[in-house]
Design an enzyme around this catalytic site. Structure first.
Site, PDB file in Angstrom:
ATOM      1  N   HIS A   1      50.238  37.462  -9.420  1.00  0.00           N
ATOM      2  CA  HIS A   1      49.786  36.162 -10.227  1.00  0.00           C
ATOM      3  C   HIS A   1      48.333  36.250 -10.302  1.00  0.00           C
ATOM      4  O   HIS A   1      47.755  35.434 -10.973  1.00  0.00           O
ATOM      5  CB  HIS A   1      50.166  34.880  -9.771  1.00  0.00           C
ATOM      6  CG  HIS A   1      51.823  34.657  -9.912  1.00  0.00           C
ATOM      7  ND1 HIS A   1      52.528  34.872 -11.272  1.00  0.00           N
ATOM      8  CD2 HIS A   1      52.716  34.360  -9.197  1.00  0.00           C
ATOM      9  CE1 HIS A   1      53.734  34.714 -10.924  1.00  0.00           C
ATOM     10  NE2 HIS A   1      54.128  34.358 -10.019  1.00  0.00           N
TER      11      HIS A   1
ATOM     12  N   HIS B   1      59.569  36.321 -11.345  1.00  0.00           N
ATOM     13  CA  HIS B   1      58.477  35.690 -12.314  1.00  0.00           C
ATOM     14  C   HIS B   1      57.786  36.984 -12.680  1.00  0.00           C
ATOM     15  O   HIS B   1      57.381  37.764 -12.214  1.00  0.00           O
ATOM     16  CB  HIS B   1      57.512  34.694 -11.543  1.00  0.00           C
ATOM     17  CG  HIS B   1      58.351  33.675 -10.925  1.00  0.00           C
ATOM     18  ND1 HIS B   1      58.994  33.606  -9.675  1.00  0.00           N
ATOM     19  CD2 HIS B   1      58.987  32.488 -11.356  1.00  0.00           C
ATOM     20  CE1 HIS B   1      59.603  32.751  -9.424  1.00  0.00           C
ATOM     21  NE2 HIS B   1      59.982  31.917 -10.472  1.00  0.00           N
TER      22      HIS B   1
ATOM     23  N   ASP C   1      60.143  41.037  -9.284  1.00  0.00           N
ATOM     24  CA  ASP C   1      59.777  39.706  -8.977  1.00  0.00           C
ATOM     25  C   ASP C   1      60.501  38.902  -9.909  1.00  0.00           C
ATOM     26  O   ASP C   1      60.621  39.182 -11.083  1.00  0.00           O
ATOM     27  CB  ASP C   1      58.376  39.237  -8.787  1.00  0.00           C
ATOM     28  CG  ASP C   1      58.152  37.684  -7.975  1.00  0.00           C
ATOM     29  OD1 ASP C   1      58.218  37.659  -6.927  1.00  0.00           O
ATOM     30  OD2 ASP C   1      58.258  36.911  -8.999  1.00  0.00           O
TER      31      ASP C   1
ATOM     32  N   TYR D   1      61.922  33.450  -1.294  1.00  0.00           N
ATOM     33  CA  TYR D   1      61.722  32.274  -0.242  1.00  0.00           C
ATOM     34  C   TYR D   1      62.822  31.657   0.329  1.00  0.00           C
ATOM     35  O   TYR D   1      62.510  30.679   1.037  1.00  0.00           O
ATOM     36  CB  TYR D   1      61.078  31.236  -1.443  1.00  0.00           C
ATOM     37  CG  TYR D   1      59.947  31.814  -1.832  1.00  0.00           C
ATOM     38  CD1 TYR D   1      58.788  31.593  -1.543  1.00  0.00           C
ATOM     39  CD2 TYR D   1      60.146  32.160  -3.425  1.00  0.00           C
ATOM     40  CE1 TYR D   1      57.546  32.444  -2.096  1.00  0.00           C
ATOM     41  CE2 TYR D   1      58.827  32.820  -4.200  1.00  0.00           C
ATOM     42  CZ  TYR D   1      57.714  32.910  -3.440  1.00  0.00           C
ATOM     43  OH  TYR D   1      56.609  33.189  -3.978  1.00  0.00           O
TER      44      TYR D   1
ATOM     45  N   ASP E   1      63.060  36.924  -5.182  1.00  0.00           N
ATOM     46  CA  ASP E   1      63.330  35.559  -5.603  1.00  0.00           C
ATOM     47  C   ASP E   1      64.296  35.592  -6.873  1.00  0.00           C
ATOM     48  O   ASP E   1      64.493  34.378  -7.230  1.00  0.00           O
ATOM     49  CB  ASP E   1      61.986  34.673  -5.962  1.00  0.00           C
ATOM     50  CG  ASP E   1      61.143  35.556  -6.677  1.00  0.00           C
ATOM     51  OD1 ASP E   1      61.313  36.642  -7.107  1.00  0.00           O
ATOM     52  OD2 ASP E   1      59.871  34.835  -6.784  1.00  0.00           O
TER      53      ASP E   1
END
Ligand SMILES: [Zn+2]
Length: 367
Positions: free
Chosen positions: A184, A222, A220, A349, A310
């Site tokens: 990010h 995201h 990932d 996570y 995740d």
């Protein structure tokens, strides 16, 4: 495709992928995230790295300590002013007394110099340190504390050490256990629990080592807005991502859509596969397959995998419902490209399942 190694829990001898690690990655202790104004327990905790390391070593991967690398490659990715900020802001914050008054134990922004605020005026350096905190950080979730810079810099060293192993042909695949994650973070912006973009640094490192065309594949949950932005106008780096649809209300909300295809020399070298909540293995793997096809079409000579786990069913951060077998299969699909590969840890996570998910994916990547 080799189908002889599909057991997601391989025996120790079955994981011939070096685990590259820097103990500095444990030094980042964000303590919290400020979510909608509320101080919550953060999920990007040091224990993530510990459980992943234990699981990957238990699976038989050789441990390689990250070696210190200079700033040459890092400076190709990030603005020097942001690097200076991240290196110095926490001690400056303490010196200025913010930890006592108002009692802010971590650096957290309250004001962001958006285009709307500036109204076309030049972006000046604010005199107040608490105003500077919003200059590079774009959310309230990504706090800076005493070990943040050392950890982020250790993660970069791990990524670059993995690049060294692959570039020198000591291994086809290397895994860098980077923490904090990086995808990010953009040239002069950080957020989403990311500070320095480890995957982008790895891609630049592979280019510097002589690879002509590098693909970054981001699995990932995201969208890796930082990585996309860094390479959006570059023709020699492909970025492809499968992620939960930002258009359905998921982070990073503003980018990660299917119509983002690159600009200028990078036109056609960006591909997004946004997926609906609840997609599961079949739809997710179909998207991974499309990304692998795009990488082959791009004619990449090396690959970076932004390895976030995740998207797994047990993870609190995403609703994509991918299984451990799905992650293993994704590794196999990408391995079938036969490319020199640096896998870089991103999100993931759920501490109880994190290690097994990473082992499954890395063993898939090793083919
Ligand atoms: Zn994520």
């Amino acid at each position: 495709m080799d189908t002889s190694d599909r057991d997601p829990t391989p025996t120790p001898a079955a994981l011939p992928v070096p685990l590259v690690w820097s103990a500095h990655c444990l030094l980042h202790q964000p303590l919290a995230e400020i979510w909608l104004g509320v101080r919550t327990d953060g999920t990007e905790v040091a224990a993530r790295a510990t459980v992943i390391k234990e699981a990957v070593l238990a699976a038989g991967a050789p441990l390689v300590e990250a070696t210190a690398h200079g700033d040459q490659t890092l400076s190709r990715v990030h603005d020097q002013a942001m690097l200076d900020y991240l290196r110095t802001i926490y001690p400056a914050w303490v010196d200025a007394g913010y930890t006592i008054d108002p009692g802010a134990d971590r650096v957290v922004p309250y004001l962001f110099p958006t285009q709307g605020l500036l109204g076309g005026m030049e972006l000046r350096e604010p005199a107040a340190l608490h105003a500077r905190a919003g200059r590079y950080c774009y959310d309230t979730m990504t706090l800076v504390g005493p070990g943040t810079w050392e950890a982020a810099r250790g993660a970069v060293d791990a990524a670059l050490t993995a690049v060294d192993l692959v570039s020198s042909r000591q291994t086809r695949v290397a895994y860098a256990l980077c923490r904090p994650p990086g995808h990010h973070a953009g040239r002069d912006a950080f957020g989403g629990s990311c500070y320095l973009n480890n995957a982008a640094v790895a891609a630049e490192g592979l280019l510097a080592a002589g690879h002509r065309r590098v693909a970054v594949v981001d699995i990932d949950a995201h969208h890796g807005n930082g990585t996309q932005s860094l390479f959006y106008d570059r023709g020699e780096v492909f970025y492809g991502s499968v992620h939960v649809d930002p258009g359905a209300g998921w982070f990073p909300h503003y980018v990660g859509f299917a119509d983002e295809l690159g600009v200028g020399a990078g036109t056609g070298a960006n591909r997004n596969e946004p997926l609906a909540a609840g997609t599961g293995d079949q739809g997710w793997l179909a998207a991974v397959d499309r990304l692998a096809g795009a990488v082959a079409h791009f004619d990449a000579t090396a690959m970076v995998v932004s390895l976030g786990v995740d998207a797994a069913a047990d993870d609190p951060e995403s609703p994509l419902l991918v299984s451990v077998d799905g992650y293993h299969e994704a590794g196999l699909v990408l391995s079938a490209l036969g490319l020199p590969t640096v896998a870089v840890q991103e999100g993931g996570y759920h501490l109880d399942t994190l290690g097994g998910l990473v082992v499954a994916t890395v063993s898939g990547l090793s083919g």
